[in-house]
Design an enzyme around this catalytic site. Sequence first.
Site, mmCIF file in Angstrom:
data_model
loop_
_atom_site.group_PDB
_atom_site.id
_atom_site.type_symbol
_atom_site.label_atom_id
_atom_site.label_comp_id
_atom_site.label_asym_id
_atom_site.label_seq_id
_atom_site.Cartn_x
_atom_site.Cartn_y
_atom_site.Cartn_z
ATOM 1 N N ASP A 18 4.433 10.363 79.220
ATOM 2 C CA ASP A 18 5.263 11.014 78.363
ATOM 3 C C ASP A 18 4.586 11.508 77.086
ATOM 4 O OD1 ASP A 18 7.754 11.601 77.034
ATOM 5 O OD2 ASP A 18 8.124 9.792 76.516
ATOM 6 N N ASN A 66 14.977 15.584 84.507
ATOM 7 C CA ASN A 66 14.224 16.874 83.850
ATOM 8 C C ASN A 66 14.915 18.080 84.522
ATOM 9 O OD1 ASN A 66 10.714 15.224 84.399
ATOM 10 N ND2 ASN A 66 12.128 15.345 82.591
HETATM 11 C C1 FPP Z 1 6.641 14.204 79.495
HETATM 12 O O1 FPP Z 1 6.288 15.016 78.627
HETATM 13 C C2 FPP Z 1 6.022 14.725 81.003
HETATM 14 C C3 FPP Z 1 6.847 15.281 81.917
HETATM 15 C C4 FPP Z 1 7.954 15.966 81.704
HETATM 16 C C5 FPP Z 1 6.199 15.364 83.086
HETATM 17 C C6 FPP Z 1 4.711 15.099 83.434
HETATM 18 C C7 FPP Z 1 3.942 16.207 84.024
HETATM 19 C C8 FPP Z 1 2.707 16.614 83.787
HETATM 20 C C9 FPP Z 1 1.749 15.603 83.261
HETATM 21 C C10 FPP Z 1 2.181 17.818 84.119
HETATM 22 C C11 FPP Z 1 2.249 18.029 85.725
HETATM 23 C C12 FPP Z 1 2.090 17.019 86.708
HETATM 24 C C13 FPP Z 1 1.128 16.945 87.679
HETATM 25 C C14 FPP Z 1 1.327 15.685 88.398
HETATM 26 C C15 FPP Z 1 0.356 17.728 88.103
HETATM 27 P P1 FPP Z 1 7.700 15.485 77.758
HETATM 28 O O2 FPP Z 1 7.972 16.968 78.052
HETATM 29 O O3 FPP Z 1 8.862 14.704 77.947
HETATM 30 O O4 FPP Z 1 7.137 15.195 76.172
HETATM 31 P P2 FPP Z 1 7.921 15.133 74.850
HETATM 32 O O5 FPP Z 1 8.757 13.567 75.113
HETATM 33 O O6 FPP Z 1 6.913 14.848 73.957
HETATM 34 O O7 FPP Z 1 8.950 16.198 74.927
#
Ligand code: FPP
Length: 239
Positions: A18, A66
Amino acid sequence: MTLIDPNKIPRHVAVIMDGNGRWAKKRGINRFLGHEKGTEAVREIVRTSREIGIQWLTLYAFSEENWKRSKLEIQALMKLLKRFLKGELKEMQENGIRIQTIGRTHKLPDNTRKILLETIEKTASNKDMVLTLALSYGGRQEIADAIRKIATRIEEGGISANDISEQLISKFMYMPDMPEPDLLIRTSGEYRVSNFLLWQIAYTEIHVTPTLWPDFGKEEYLAAIQDFQGRERRFGACI
Ligand code: FPP
């Protein structure tokens, strides 16, 4: 250098990655760049897991929730996933890493599913580590899907209501052979499990760090494992 005990390596580590968006916001750049940097962190954590002998690594890459994000952000995440799968295949083969998924992956775009299925097939005989990507995943949805399958079996007469036990329910989870996580890591400082592996984390140790996912590297990962190694696991029993 963080020193970890090679005799107490968790068998299964699960990660809620996250903070990509916040990482980008702090820098005044587009959140897609946060996901891009987050993908680099994924590479480092996969590599380190293999190096230290973790057998199962499960990453929460895309939740059922998501899908509520903008079409553009979803497209960017799918693109990064495809790039990761293509770009890492060689290293996964060399390091004996098998890929599998959990989640309602039939909802993913066709071209993403195609690359995923190819990667799963190509890595199927690898034996050293299993990398499970949770995609279009939700813990409650997994439990609902399991209950539906069990109910169907009962309707068909294969089993009766009296046969329902914890063991039976576990057999109807997406990946019944996957051991329960020993350690769950969550980055970005939120004390929530966010619908991740709800059935499987009953006795899992939880490590929360304020570090945002794109900044989570090898050293911090080892520190999380060291933290786990200092825990006393009782599984509900008394000492
Ligand atoms: C949270 O950040 C993360 C995600 C929504 C998904 C995780 C995805 C990756 C690390 C990249 C692609 C994955 C792979 C396996 C190659 P957020 O957007 O929720 O962060 P925030 O809460 O700060 O907005």
